[in-house]
Design a protein around this motif. Structure first.
Motif, PDB file in Angstrom:
ATOM      1  N   UNK A 315       1.349  -0.809  -0.064  1.00  0.00           N
ATOM      2  CA  UNK A 315      -0.205   0.454   0.041  1.00  0.00           C
ATOM      3  C   UNK A 315       0.397   1.315   0.128  1.00  0.00           C
ATOM      4  N   UNK A 316       2.322   0.922   0.821  1.00  0.00           N
ATOM      5  CA  UNK A 316       3.107   2.435   0.853  1.00  0.00           C
ATOM      6  C   UNK A 316       3.975   2.480  -0.641  1.00  0.00           C
ATOM      7  N   UNK A 317       3.756   1.346  -1.280  1.00  0.00           N
ATOM      8  CA  UNK A 317       4.677   1.534  -2.483  1.00  0.00           C
ATOM      9  C   UNK A 317       3.363   2.241  -3.477  1.00  0.00           C
ATOM     10  N   UNK A 318       1.366   1.726  -3.496  1.00  0.00           N
ATOM     11  CA  UNK A 318       1.139   3.042  -4.638  1.00  0.00           C
ATOM     12  C   UNK A 318       0.722   4.515  -4.010  1.00  0.00           C
ATOM     13  N   UNK A 319       0.793   4.676  -2.412  1.00  0.00           N
ATOM     14  CA  UNK A 319       1.619   5.896  -2.264  1.00  0.00           C
ATOM     15  C   UNK A 319       2.533   6.735  -2.858  1.00  0.00           C
ATOM     16  N   UNK A 320       3.513   6.087  -2.797  1.00  0.00           N
ATOM     17  CA  UNK A 320       4.749   6.574  -3.075  1.00  0.00           C
ATOM     18  C   UNK A 320       4.318   6.705  -5.028  1.00  0.00           C
ATOM     19  N   UNK A 321       3.817   5.584  -5.602  1.00  0.00           N
ATOM     20  CA  UNK A 321       3.562   5.828  -7.056  1.00  0.00           C
ATOM     21  C   UNK A 321       2.740   7.047  -7.428  1.00  0.00           C
ATOM     22  N   UNK A 322       1.836   7.255  -6.179  1.00  0.00           N
ATOM     23  CA  UNK A 322       1.045   8.489  -6.421  1.00  0.00           C
ATOM     24  C   UNK A 322       2.123  10.108  -6.395  1.00  0.00           C
ATOM     25  N   UNK A 323       3.232   9.778  -5.560  1.00  0.00           N
ATOM     26  CA  UNK A 323       3.167  10.836  -5.523  1.00  0.00           C
ATOM     27  C   UNK A 323       4.949  10.545  -6.568  1.00  0.00           C
ATOM     28  N   UNK A 324       5.374  10.156  -6.534  1.00  0.00           N
ATOM     29  CA  UNK A 324       6.244   9.713  -8.137  1.00  0.00           C
ATOM     30  C   UNK A 324       5.273  10.837  -9.067  1.00  0.00           C
ATOM     31  N   UNK A 325       4.266   9.837  -9.306  1.00  0.00           N
ATOM     32  CA  UNK A 325       3.844  10.671 -10.803  1.00  0.00           C
ATOM     33  C   UNK A 325       3.458  12.175 -10.780  1.00  0.00           C
ATOM     34  N   UNK A 326       3.228  12.431  -8.959  1.00  0.00           N
ATOM     35  CA  UNK A 326       2.559  14.524  -8.666  1.00  0.00           C
ATOM     36  C   UNK A 326       3.801  15.071  -8.899  1.00  0.00           C
ATOM     37  N   UNK A 327       5.264  14.497  -8.335  1.00  0.00           N
ATOM     38  CA  UNK A 327       5.842  15.998  -8.085  1.00  0.00           C
ATOM     39  C   UNK A 327       7.000  15.694  -8.736  1.00  0.00           C
ATOM     40  N   UNK A 328       7.633  15.088  -9.482  1.00  0.00           N
ATOM     41  CA  UNK A 328       8.199  15.138 -10.847  1.00  0.00           C
ATOM     42  C   UNK A 328       7.899  15.833 -11.190  1.00  0.00           C
ATOM     43  N   UNK A 329       6.556  15.162 -11.744  1.00  0.00           N
ATOM     44  CA  UNK A 329       5.406  15.861 -13.374  1.00  0.00           C
ATOM     45  C   UNK A 329       5.740  17.510 -12.538  1.00  0.00           C
TER      46      UNK A 329
END
Length: 487
Positions: A315-329
């Motif tokens: 579940x934490x990997x999914x949270x990291x994925x969401x943030x990885x899609x938002x912040x670098x974008x």
């Protein structure tokens, strides 16, 4: 019941310390990581750039892969994973002799001690030969250099690149690898970098950005229009990169164990989540999804999970994925356009955003979300855990200090290396060569198709048929011309 002969120890090539499963997985994982570079990034770079730079971009990756291996076995491996010379550097030495390579793998600087000097955790000694470890770690060194190359595609002098690769591996990569993985001061302090969020991605992002500054920009026409020459082939390279990450994060525990299984699952969950998040943002702000954007989102997800792939819950990997899609974008699409420095530096493939930003984000999120039970399975410092699990803010401080060290060292070392090379050869191709591209740099072009803006020249196209052959009656210039092979 007698042990089957295939599983008996002390066979000529199977000593009692050899775990065949671990060895088989480590070699498979190394091959997967190698495939990420060759052909993965070779294909990706050759297709994501403008057509006139396809050969040069692919060759930069190909050269780095080959040169890194030779430097690695001559001196690099032991500088990164050998005996301690300095708190951040190992002793140089070759990894070439039979006596060294067939013995049990060991990382001699990794024993962890209590403050009173008594041993707390023993040396890292995987259950396979040193040769397997040397090759596995080489593939990480090679891909770091190839990722860095993405910042300087489309203008760097190939001779300067050929000099840069071995020097950067020796004076930059080995320092980060020893400090965080090989038993250096950050390793023993408890900075967490499971599989290279700092050693590989943060360092390649910072060094790539620094190199882009010193090399200088592409031609104005190339910066304004740099469309991929083959998007479908680009996706092929991206696919090799994504699936190869199973070896990247799955091989980090040095064994086929529980941690490797968790890491592989988390890797792909995070990558998929990030890709979808990035795509949704593209649709929301630009009205349509972008294939190139999806690949960027895939990349940031893979990078972000790497520092903690085997240490966080799914579940934490999914949270990291969401943030990885938002912040670098956000940093690429919004902040980049508002920053004079980011606008000035021509980072061709936005490696700073996809690797440096995503890498430090992953490192900090690992410090926050690292699960204690998973940490106990692999980390060298007992008691390591994320802030969210009662680890306090110290782990976040450690993660931040580790990132600052990697940033500082790569910025200084990359600058020093490039300024030294510039005394002997230009870092950037001259403008007349930049106008031409591959043909000027290599005398070769990616797509040898007639009609690419050229006029037909009969003296350059030989027809392989008898001059008086009546089977080919039409020779009045109205027929298609080219190379005809008589079968």
């Amino acid at each position: 019941m007698a042990t089957p002969i295939a599983y008996q120890a002390n066979l000529p090539a199977a000593p009692d310390w050899l775990n065949k499963g671990d060895n088989g997985w480590q070699l498979a994982a190394a091959t997967l990581v190698g495939l990420q570079s060759m052909p993965g990034l070779v294909v990706l770079y050759g297709s994501i750039v403008k057509k006139k730079w396809a050969v040069n971009s692919a060759f930069m990756a190909l050269y780095a892969f080959a040169a890194a291996l030779i430097v690695w076995v001559l001196v690099g491996f032991r500088m990164a994973f050998g005996e301690r010379l300095l708190p951040f550097w190992g002793k140089a030495g070759p990894a070439l002799s039979q006596g060294y390579l067939v013995g049990r793998a060991r990382i001699p600087a990794t024993p962890h001690h209590f403050r009173n000097g008594t041993l707390e955790k023993g040396m890292e000694e995987p259950f396979y030969p040193q040769a397997s470890l040397v090759y596995f770690e080489f593939t990480f060194a090679a891909i770091t250099l190839i990722l860095l190359a993405g910042s300087v595609l489309g203008r760097m002098n190939i001779k300067a690149w050929m000099a840069f690769v071995p020097l950067w591996l020796i004076f930059s990569y080995t320092v980060g690898a020893f400090s965080l993985w090989g038993g250096g001061f950050l390793f023993h302090w408890g900075v967490i970098d499971y599989s290279g969020g700092y050693v590989i991605h943060l360092s390649s992002g910072i060094s790539g950005f620094t190199a882009a500054y010193w090399v200088g920009p592409r031609l104005k026409s190339d910066r304004e229009r740099f469309s991929p020459n083959n998007i479908l082939l680009m996706l092929t390279g991206a696919g090799l990169l994504w699936l190869g990450w199973s070896g990247f994060n799955g091989g980090a525990p040095y064994a086929a164990n529980i941690t490797s299984s968790v890491a592989v699952l988390n890797t792909h969950v995070c990558a998929a989540t990030s890709l979808l998040t990035w795509t949704c943002l593209d649709v929301a702000f630009f009205g349509k999804p972008s294939v190139i954007g999806a690949v960027q989102g895939m990349m940031t997800g893979l990078v972000c999970i790497t520092p903690g792939a085997g240490l966080v819950q799914t579940w934490a990997a999914m949270v990291m994925g969401i943030l990885a899609g938002i912040i670098p974008w956000f940093s690429m699409m919004i902040l980049h356009k508002k920053s004079a420095l980011l606008q000035k530096v021509d980072d061709t493939l936005a490696v700073f955003h996809t690797h440096a930003v995503a890498g430090i984000l992953g490192g900090l999120l690992t410090g926050l979300l690292a699960e204690p039970a998973l940490c106990r399975l692999i980390l060298p410092v007992p008691g390591s855990k994320g802030t969210a699990y009662g680890g306090g803010f110290l782990q976040l401080v450690k993660q931040l200090v580790g990132a600052l060290f990697v940033i500082g060292w790569n910025l200084v070392s990359t600058t020093a290396i490039l300024l030294t090379i510039a005394r002997f050869t230009p870092l950037r191709m001259p403008d007349d060569q930049l106008m031409i591209g591959d043909d000027a740099a290599h005398g070769e072009e990616a797509y040898a198709l007639w009609g690419d803006g050229e006029r037909y020249d009969a003296t350059r196209h030989v027809t392989m048929m008898p001059a008086d052959d009546s089977r080919y009656p039409m020779r009045d210039g109205n027929t298609a011309r080219g190379l005809t092979i008589q079968l």
